[in-house]
Structures are given as structure tokens and as C-alpha cells.
Scaffold this motif. Structure first.
Motif, PDB file in Angstrom:
ATOM      1  N   HIS A 176       0.847  -1.190   0.000  1.00 36.27           N
ATOM      2  CA  HIS A 176       0.000   0.000   0.000  1.00 36.27           C
ATOM      3  C   HIS A 176       0.885   1.244   0.000  1.00 36.27           C
ATOM      4  N   ALA A 177       0.435   2.278  -0.669  1.00 27.88           N
ATOM      5  CA  ALA A 177       1.137   3.560  -0.601  1.00 27.88           C
ATOM      6  C   ALA A 177       1.098   4.067   0.833  1.00 27.88           C
ATOM      7  N   ARG A 178       2.138   4.736   1.236  1.00 24.95           N
ATOM      8  CA  ARG A 178       2.187   5.257   2.602  1.00 24.95           C
ATOM      9  C   ARG A 178       2.818   6.639   2.628  1.00 24.95           C
ATOM     10  N   ILE A 179       2.526   7.357   3.681  1.00 20.31           N
ATOM     11  CA  ILE A 179       3.068   8.700   3.869  1.00 20.31           C
ATOM     12  C   ILE A 179       4.477   8.581   4.444  1.00 20.31           C
ATOM     13  N   ALA A 180       5.418   9.257   3.810  1.00 19.31           N
ATOM     14  CA  ALA A 180       6.806   9.261   4.284  1.00 19.31           C
ATOM     15  C   ALA A 180       7.378  10.671   4.146  1.00 19.31           C
ATOM     16  N   GLY A 202      14.898  20.901   3.371  1.00 14.98           N
ATOM     17  CA  GLY A 202      14.299  20.219   4.511  1.00 14.98           C
ATOM     18  C   GLY A 202      13.448  19.045   4.053  1.00 14.98           C
ATOM     19  N   ASP A 203      12.602  18.529   4.949  1.00 18.80           N
ATOM     20  CA  ASP A 203      11.736  17.386   4.656  1.00 18.80           C
ATOM     21  C   ASP A 203      10.280  17.807   4.683  1.00 18.80           C
ATOM     22  N   ALA A 204       9.461  17.091   3.903  1.00 18.76           N
ATOM     23  CA  ALA A 204       8.016  17.311   3.880  1.00 18.76           C
ATOM     24  C   ALA A 204       7.335  15.976   3.619  1.00 18.76           C
ATOM     25  N   PRO A 205       6.118  15.744   4.207  1.00 13.60           N
ATOM     26  CA  PRO A 205       5.425  14.466   4.009  1.00 13.60           C
ATOM     27  C   PRO A 205       4.928  14.310   2.576  1.00 13.60           C
ATOM     28  N   ALA A 206       4.887  13.057   2.112  1.00 12.57           N
ATOM     29  CA  ALA A 206       4.427  12.776   0.750  1.00 12.57           C
ATOM     30  C   ALA A 206       3.883  11.364   0.696  1.00 12.57           C
ATOM     31  N   LEU A 207       2.944  11.121  -0.225  1.00  8.49           N
ATOM     32  CA  LEU A 207       2.434   9.785  -0.479  1.00  8.49           C
ATOM     33  C   LEU A 207       3.441   9.060  -1.359  1.00  8.49           C
ATOM     34  N   THR A 208       3.947   7.925  -0.888  1.00  7.65           N
ATOM     35  CA  THR A 208       5.042   7.255  -1.591  1.00  7.65           C
ATOM     36  C   THR A 208       4.738   5.781  -1.800  1.00  7.65           C
ATOM     37  N   VAL A 209       5.399   5.243  -2.809  1.00 10.15           N
ATOM     38  CA  VAL A 209       5.393   3.803  -3.082  1.00 10.15           C
ATOM     39  C   VAL A 209       6.827   3.397  -3.394  1.00 10.15           C
ATOM     40  N   PRO A 210       7.148   2.110  -3.314  1.00  9.05           N
ATOM     41  CA  PRO A 210       8.485   1.685  -3.753  1.00  9.05           C
ATOM     42  C   PRO A 210       8.679   1.970  -5.244  1.00  9.05           C
ATOM     43  N   GLU A 215       7.640   9.562  -4.749  1.00  9.06           N
ATOM     44  CA  GLU A 215       6.418  10.307  -4.429  1.00  9.06           C
ATOM     45  C   GLU A 215       5.408  10.187  -5.571  1.00  9.06           C
ATOM     46  N   ILE A 216       4.142   9.922  -5.216  1.00 13.84           N
ATOM     47  CA  ILE A 216       3.046   9.915  -6.174  1.00 13.84           C
ATOM     48  C   ILE A 216       2.229  11.182  -5.922  1.00 13.84           C
ATOM     49  N   THR A 217       2.232  12.075  -6.896  1.00 12.05           N
ATOM     50  CA  THR A 217       1.529  13.351  -6.730  1.00 12.05           C
ATOM     51  C   THR A 217       0.114  13.320  -7.279  1.00 12.05           C
ATOM     52  N   ASP A 230       2.251 -12.254  -1.477  1.00 10.19           N
ATOM     53  CA  ASP A 230       2.838 -11.500  -0.370  1.00 10.19           C
ATOM     54  C   ASP A 230       2.211 -10.129  -0.372  1.00 10.19           C
ATOM     55  N   ALA A 231       1.589  -9.762   0.715  1.00 12.01           N
ATOM     56  CA  ALA A 231       0.943  -8.453   0.826  1.00 12.01           C
ATOM     57  C   ALA A 231       1.472  -7.735   2.042  1.00 12.01           C
ATOM     58  N   SER A 232       1.865  -6.479   1.857  1.00 10.24           N
ATOM     59  CA  SER A 232       2.378  -5.681   2.972  1.00 10.24           C
ATOM     60  C   SER A 232       1.228  -5.298   3.879  1.00 10.24           C
ATOM     61  N   ALA A 233       1.470  -5.455   5.181  1.00 13.02           N
ATOM     62  CA  ALA A 233       0.430  -5.108   6.156  1.00 13.02           C
ATOM     63  C   ALA A 233       0.662  -3.737   6.752  1.00 13.02           C
ATOM     64  N   THR A 234       1.615  -2.984   6.170  1.00  5.03           N
ATOM     65  CA  THR A 234       1.919  -1.661   6.696  1.00  5.03           C
ATOM     66  C   THR A 234       0.745  -0.741   6.505  1.00  5.03           C
ATOM     67  N   PRO A 235       0.246  -0.044   7.559  1.00  4.42           N
ATOM     68  CA  PRO A 235      -0.875   0.868   7.399  1.00  4.42           C
ATOM     69  C   PRO A 235      -0.531   1.971   6.415  1.00  4.42           C
ATOM     70  N   ALA A 236      -1.562   2.460   5.725  1.00  6.56           N
ATOM     71  CA  ALA A 236      -1.335   3.448   4.673  1.00  6.56           C
ATOM     72  C   ALA A 236      -0.752   4.734   5.190  1.00  6.56           C
ATOM     73  N   GLY A 237      -1.044   5.122   6.398  1.00  9.57           N
ATOM     74  CA  GLY A 237      -0.541   6.406   6.882  1.00  9.57           C
ATOM     75  C   GLY A 237       0.703   6.299   7.707  1.00  9.57           C
ATOM     76  N   SER A 238       1.338   5.129   7.727  1.00 10.52           N
ATOM     77  CA  SER A 238       2.513   4.932   8.590  1.00 10.52           C
ATOM     78  C   SER A 238       3.745   5.488   7.949  1.00 10.52           C
ATOM     79  N   ASP A 239       4.699   5.867   8.789  1.00 11.32           N
ATOM     80  CA  ASP A 239       5.981   6.383   8.329  1.00 11.32           C
ATOM     81  C   ASP A 239       7.039   5.325   8.319  1.00 11.32           C
ATOM     82  N   SER A 240       6.751   4.177   8.866  1.00  9.35           N
ATOM     83  CA  SER A 240       7.791   3.165   9.012  1.00  9.35           C
ATOM     84  C   SER A 240       7.525   1.990   8.117  1.00  9.35           C
TER      85      SER A 240
END
Length: 370
Positions: free
Chosen positions: A46-50, A285-293, A331-333, A360-370
Motif C-alpha cells: 500500500h502507498a504510505r506517507i513518508a 528540509g523534509d516534507a510528508p508525501a504519499l510514496t510507493v516503492p 512520491e506519487i503526486t 505477499d501483501a504488505s500489512a503496513t498501514p497506509a498512513g505509517s511512516d515506518s
């Protein structure tokens, strides 16, 4: 007998629909058996915020912070020695080259003799003036004669100062027979040649002052306002990463290119050479973004796509717009939401509408940073 035949025909009439229905049911396939088989086993995430770095791109050339031009001060002298070459590191006051000083020293000796002669004449004139003044009230000398002695003494003193000035000039010419470095630095150019007779003012060496280099980079006018002195800049010089610090920003914008210049101080690094072209960025600096591998994004026909998993495990190709990149995250804009599952493996073998098997499915929540 007749009644029995009629009964058999009636039974057959009533059994015929049942037989037909049974035949139709026997020909109907199981829906599970009719679904197309999966073409590939895939992994999804899933895409997640990083937090991604915000960077302002820049391009430009490496140049010397300040470059000193060292030339000949003495006129018409012959070079007898050149002690440094291009690439040498020099120190302030170090001798770089020497001119023949024979003629200059001879002229200095002549000037020194003239000073001695003028000094003797001054002593004599002052003595004469002093005696003349002592006879003022005796009448032995007229006032005019006394004034002549006094004027002769003053003229002698002036002549002495002139000869002393000539002597100082000759001493200065002697020092000019040695070409010295005005500051610490690195020699970048040498035109001095042993045996050459050069005029005053001709350039002999160029030296980068203190060995300091800078990156003069062009930045889009729209991004200039986001920059400030002290920000860190990273540039790539032929595969060599270098970090510098933004020193100043040019006050003017080029009306042709719509870019402005920024000046970045660079560290002392032998891999950095003046004139080299470099691409890089200034870090804001850094800013949050919706990201995928990055492996989840496919480039096809000049556009970028991700592959979502739709109903019944079918592949849905989705065009997206991408932005910043950091490590293996992209980043997916536009074109994707955090709730969408995207495929991260085997994209080159899939097409829109294919059926896949998720292994194989990632169980990482969509809004997680890790």
C-alpha cells in the motif's frame, strides 16, 4: 391394451422436460472452473506517507572563488628562473620566478653614489649658509650674498631628497626582479618562460586565492525565493558527490533564461576542478508525501503507471504523476490514494486485465511512516 399404451405415452410426455433440464444442467460449467488462471504470482503493498527531502534543482560550473593574476612589474628584464608550475600550491610571499637583476643592481649603485654626492654637497652648502648668517651684522657680506648661501643650502637639500627618491625607486626595482605570490593558493596558469624578456604588466601566473572553489549554479526564478544563505547543497561531479554550503544569491534574474545564480562554497577536494560542469540541488528540509516503492512504478510509452489489484484479482493499470525520490521511495503526486493496493513485482510481465495470484501483501498501514 390401448389404455396401457396411452398411459406410457403420457408418462414419457411428463418425463421429457425433466430429462431436458438434466441434460442442460449437465452441460453447464462450474463458474469457479471457468475463471482464467492467474498469469503470475505477485507481491502487493500500500502507498504510505513518508518524509521526503524538498530539493531545488540547480546546474552550473565550478569556478575559482577569486583568481589572482600575477604579472611582471619590472620592464624589459630577462627571466632567469621559474620555480613553480601549474597545480603547485604556493604560500603568500613565496618566490615564483626571478628576473636578471644585474642591470638593476648597477643602477641602484649609481643612485646610491648620487645620494652620497648630494649629501656631501648639502653639508658644504649648509656650512656656507651658517657662516654667512654669522656675518650678517659685521657687514663683511651683503644681504644678497647671504641669501644666496641660504638658497644654495635649501637647493642642495632638495637635490638630496630627489636622489634619495631615485635610490628608493631602484631598490624597489631590485625587489621587482622576484615575482612573489600575493596570497596562498594554487597555480592554475603559467606563461612564464625562462629566457623571455617581458614588458611590465604581462601576466606570468594565475593563482586561485586560498585554493577556494565555488559552484556557480543556475536556479529557476520561481525557486530563488525559497533559498537562503547557509543552506546545504549537494552536487554530482562526474559521479563524485560533493556537499557545499550556499554563500550568496545573485540579486538579478537572467531575462533570457529566467534563472538566477547562486554561489556555493565547496570543500577542499582534489576531485573538484575548475571548469567542471555539475548537476545538483539545494536542500530545503523534509516534507510528508504519499510514496510507493520505485519497483511499483512502470514506465511505458513515455508515461508512468502503477498496477492496482482490482476485483477478482485482476490487474488495473493506473496512470500516475511522480515527484520527489528518496532512496527506494517515489512520491506519487496524482493518480493514487493511500487505500489502493499496488503490485511491486513482475510489472513488466503484466497487462491491464490480467489475473494474478497474491503471494505477499504488505500489512503496513497506509498512513505509517515506518
Amino acid at each position: 391394451m390401448q389404455q396401457r399404451r396411452i398411459a406410457r405415452i403420457g408418462a414419457a410426455f411428463f418425463l421429457l422436460p425433466a430429462v431436458l433440464v438434466a441434460a442442460c444442467d449437465g452441460n453447464r460449467e462450474d463458474p469457479a472452473q471457468s475463471a482464467p488462471p492467474p498469469v503470475l504470482s505477485v507481491a502487493v503493498t500500500h502507498a504510505r506517507i513518508a518524509a521526503l527531502p524538498v530539493r531545488v534543482p540547480a546546474t552550473g560550473n565550478i569556478a575559482a572563488w577569486q583568481e589572482a593574476s600575477i604579472g611582471a612589474e619590472a620592464d624589459g628584464l630577462r627571466l632567469v628562473a621559474v620555480d613553480v608550475d601549474v597545480g603547485d600550491t604556493v604560500r603568500r610571499g613565496q618566490v615564483l620566478a626571478r628576473f636578471s637583476a644585474d642591470i638593476v643592481r648597477a643602477e641602484l649603485a649609481e643612485a646610491s653614489a648620487a645620494v652620497a654626492q648630494a649629501a656631501a654637497q648639502v653639508d658644504e652648502a649648509q656650512s656656507n649658509a651658517a657662516r654667512a648668517r654669522s656675518l650678517t651684522h659685521t657687514g663683511a657680506l651683503s644681504t644678497q650674498q647671504i641669501d644666496q648661501y641660504v638658497v644654495a643650502a635649501a637647493t642642495g637639500r632638495a637635490r638630496l631628497e630627489a636622489t634619495r627618491a631615485a635610490e628608493r625607486r631602484q631598490r624597489l626595482r631590485v625587489t621587482q626582479t622576484r615575482v612573489v605570490a600575493p596570497d596562498d593558493g594554487i597555480v592554475t596558469s603559467r606563461t612564464a618562460t625562462v629566457g623571455a624578456v617581458v614588458p611590465a604588466g604581462q601576466e606570468l601566473f594565475r593563482v586561485i586565492r586560498d585554493g577556494r572553489l565555488e559552484w556557480r549554479a543556475a536556479v529557476a526564478a520561481a525557486d530563488i525565493g525559497r533559498l537562503a544563505p547557509g543552506q546545504v547543497a549537494t552536487l554530482d561531479i562526474e559521479g563524485h558527490a560533493v556537499r557545499g554550503r550556499l554563500r550568496t544569491i545573485a540579486p538579478a534574474i537572467d531575462t533570457q533564461t529566467r534563472t538566477g545564480l547562486v554561489y556555493v562554497d565547496l570543500p577542499d577536494d582534489p576531485a573538484i576542478r575548475t571548469g567542471a560542469f555539475a548537476r545538483g540541488h539545494v536542500e530545503l528540509g523534509d516534507a510528508p508525501a504519499l510514496t510507493v516503492p520505485q519497483s511499483a512504478v512502470l514506465l511505458r510509452d513515455g508515461f508512468r503507471y502503477v498496477m492496482r489489484v482490482g476485483p477478482a484479482s485482476t490487474v488495473v493499470m493506473q496512470k500516475v504523476s511522480v515527484g520527489r525520490r528518496a532512496g527506494d521511495r517515489l512520491e506519487i503526486t496524482e493518480g493514487l490514494s493511500a487505500s489502493d493496493a499496488v503490485i511491486v513485482s513482475g510489472l513488466g510481465f503484466l497487462a491491464d486485465g490480467d489475473t494474478v495470484r497474491i503471494v505477499d501483501a504488505s500489512a503496513t498501514p497506509a498512513g505509517s511512516d515506518s
